[in-house]
Design an enzyme around this catalytic site. Structure first.
Site, short mmCIF file in Angstrom:
data_model
loop_
_atom_site.label_atom_id
_atom_site.label_comp_id
_atom_site.label_asym_id
_atom_site.label_seq_id
_atom_site.Cartn_x
_atom_site.Cartn_y
_atom_site.Cartn_z
N ASP A 160 -21.19 21.99 -26.69
CA ASP A 160 -21.94 20.48 -26.38
C ASP A 160 -21.44 19.51 -27.10
OD1 ASP A 160 -23.37 22.31 -24.35
OD2 ASP A 160 -24.90 22.85 -25.71
N GLY A 170 -24.57 21.57 -20.48
CA GLY A 170 -25.00 20.17 -21.15
C GLY A 170 -26.06 19.71 -20.68
#
Lengths: 407, 407
Positions: free
Chosen positions: A145, A190
């Protein structure tokens, strides 16, 4: 660190294609600095509490196995998502952890993970200070991420970004096959930070003009406005590819795909995929062919497309984490400090873990295009070096080899 | 074929990672045999009818571009799904096609595609015979589904199988991270034939014991019985991976995922993904964590994981298709005749197109395990050579380069 002490290392949080390279780096660093026993905790701190501890010499017994480990995705030691309670003197969990660490004569604990794992390091080092323990606690970052603060980027992001960019360039080719109007939505991981979705922009080059739009969670989506933008684009171009974060929100901050009360066959409310949702809306509104493609688990597990930059850095940050512990540091996270974009150069430093734990880093607004539907040159300059280079795959019978799984 | 005649080539049906290598082979063969003009039809026979014709010399003007073309997924010329009417003398569509072919002074038409495309070659050659046209019609096979008869296998299958096997080996790693019971369903393309789903078995090796089960459309699924089998397996192993064909049917021959009347947010009946459906059922029945992973479009477009065996064969079968036409053949499909599994050796032959068109080939029952939940050594011996070898990727800025798209 006293010479006769041992080291224990754990992995935590979601898998990546690079987290095992950091494990290899920690192991190699420990050997380099003369640490005798290098233990691994199975399934992170949860496994430590259950005393599920292995001697890494048993499996990392050759350079070849270490090379295989670097090329093996996911967490070799297993992982957990376990949040320690607030450290207080006399707390049973902490007492138990430190008892086990003493039992194995541990002088340093290295934890490889993301945000929650840095929280673990913070609490353990705080408790160690309370009880005047000399055990050192070192955090080594990882997450696809890329949302940790302080560090320029996180190990694992580069390989995931390389997989995303490569896959998007292939999906763009796949999308323009038929002579008709189409919009393809590609959903990328994400939830709160769009780094990985933004990495789809790295697919754009002189051979390939997609993706056409990038929808990030950092920008509240005006759905009606975006559909109008799509409609205009379809007037000039047949096939459009949109990279979309799983976590895009409307202008009021609500997840887009929560809007419709989808219920599955068993009556459960579904957080139906964001790309599915977008594909249905656009099909209804614009009457063109739409497709929803979810780049699932593979974006964090595709070791066959590792970035060499990422894997080398992941190894080195693990190695230097051990060096920091040897030099007396504790309660720190190792991080990348970028010196130059091109030629790319980062150096590895350490910072106080309190600067990191439980803080998320989003893409700066200045790196996102003005209309909010893409990224600009600043993002490209930042991300491009991180996907550069390929590891030599160790291929056997046509597929990449991994180290044998722990039983 | 008369020396001064030209060649036209088209691509049809779904994209693969190898169909452009066959195009490169046809082009190179045409040049080798001294054919002057090599035309490409945009979007298959539909584009031919609209006279959307390009001169391939304009873009395939260097060995480097031909190498890029081999590494570019999807159909460079575009594709269509167009079924010709029954050939009858005087039919307007056929008259138009042959007028256009005469106009471009075409002596040979090569069509690269699957089942429907071979139907096109059959009808065009039948019509040519009716009107005593000397134009030759050659079929070059492609399909990731591997379901064409006569040929040992189809170009495109080997690369898709390599992608599936590699991805499954990574998903297996990803699935055993947490210390809990889980079942992961991975959905793979192939509505009626399970070749590609079966290729997941190539992930099993000394490093990797998954997938645990393979559900093929060839075998009617006893859902209750399978859930019992899963339950037993979970008693001995924490994390199970099941490769499942999108087209699995119950024992009455109905698609599994049609059973429940899923309705989407807009009231449309959804053929919800088979893996989604299985994940929900198993979660409800066994109370364990389940995941559904759909290996979407990338299984047919992942050129970055091409099998060198596949790409070389795709090139050669295109090249030799031109040779067959030069030698006077028409109404034929080129195919692979396997001589040996190990060392692997196939030779390229031609057969009457009537033996191929509109017939689907399933996996023989004798290659499927007795319980129906996997494949046996016979399938492995068959499939393994087809995924062997890697092309040198031409990488620029971290991602594989493709030839520039046609505008």
């Amino acid at each position: 660190m006293e010479e006769k002490k041992n080291l224990i290392v754990g992995q935590s949080g979601g898998p990546t294609a690079a987290i095992n390279s950091s494990l290899a780096g920690v192991y190699s660093g420990a050997k380099h600095y003369g640490i005798k026993k290098v233990y691994g905790m199975r399934h992170g701190i949860e496994g430590l509490l259950a005393e599920k501890i292995i001697d890494l010499d048993d499996t990392l017994d050759s350079t070849f196995n270490i090379e295989l480990l670097k090329r093996t995705p996911s967490s070799y030691l297993g992982s957990c998502r376990y949040k320690l309670p607030k450290p207080e003197a006399g707390n049973e969990i902490y007492k138990k952890i430190f008892e086990i660490l003493e039992k194995y004569n541990i002088g340093m604990l290295v934890y490889i993970g993301g945000n929650d794992s840095m929280d673990t390091i913070q609490k353990l080092s705080e408790y160690a200070s309370m009880i005047s323990s000399s055990i050192r606690f070192i955090g080594v970052p990882k997450t696809i991420d890329n949302d940790l603060p302080v560090t320029d980027h996180t190990p694992g992001f580069g390989s995931a970004a390389k997989y995303i960019a490569t896959s998007i360039s292939e999906i763009v080719r796949d999308s323009n096959v038929y002579d008709l109007k189409s919009v393809t939505f590609v959903e990328i991981m994400g939830r709160n930070a769009g780094w990985l979705t933004a990495a789809s922009a790295l697919a754009q080059n002189k051979f390939n003009d997609g993706p056409d739009f990038i929808l990030l969670p950092e920008i509240g989506l005006d759905l009606k406005g975006f559909i109008k933008v799509l409609d205009n684009k379809l007037a000039e171009k047949n096939n459009i590819v949109v990279a979309v974060s799983e976590g895009i929100k409307d202008q009021n901050g609500n997840y887009i795909s929560e809007d419709e009360g989808n219920v599955d066959a068993f009556g459960h409310k579904m957080l139906s995929g964001t790309s599915d949702f977008m594909a249905k809306i656009v099909k209804t509104e614009l009457g063109v062919k739409t497709r929803a493609i979810e780049i699932n688990t593979l974006q964090r597990a595709a070791a066959h497309l590792q970035s060499k930059t990422d894997i080398d850095e992941a190894f080195n940050i693990g190695f230097l984490g051990v060096k920091a512990g040897i030099e007396g540091e504790t309660g720190v996270m190792m991080y990348f400090d970028r010196v130059s974009d091109a030629p790319y150069l980062s150096i590895i430093r350490k910072c106080d873990i309190n600067l990191v734990a439980n803080i998320e880093k989003e893409i700066p607004r200045g790196w996102i295009s003005e209309d909010g539907f893409g990224v600009n040159e600043k993002f490209i300059e930042y991300a491009k070096p991180l996907i550069m280079g390929e590891l030599s795959n160790i291929v056997c019978d046509g597929i990449q080899s991994h180290i044998s799984s722990l039983k």
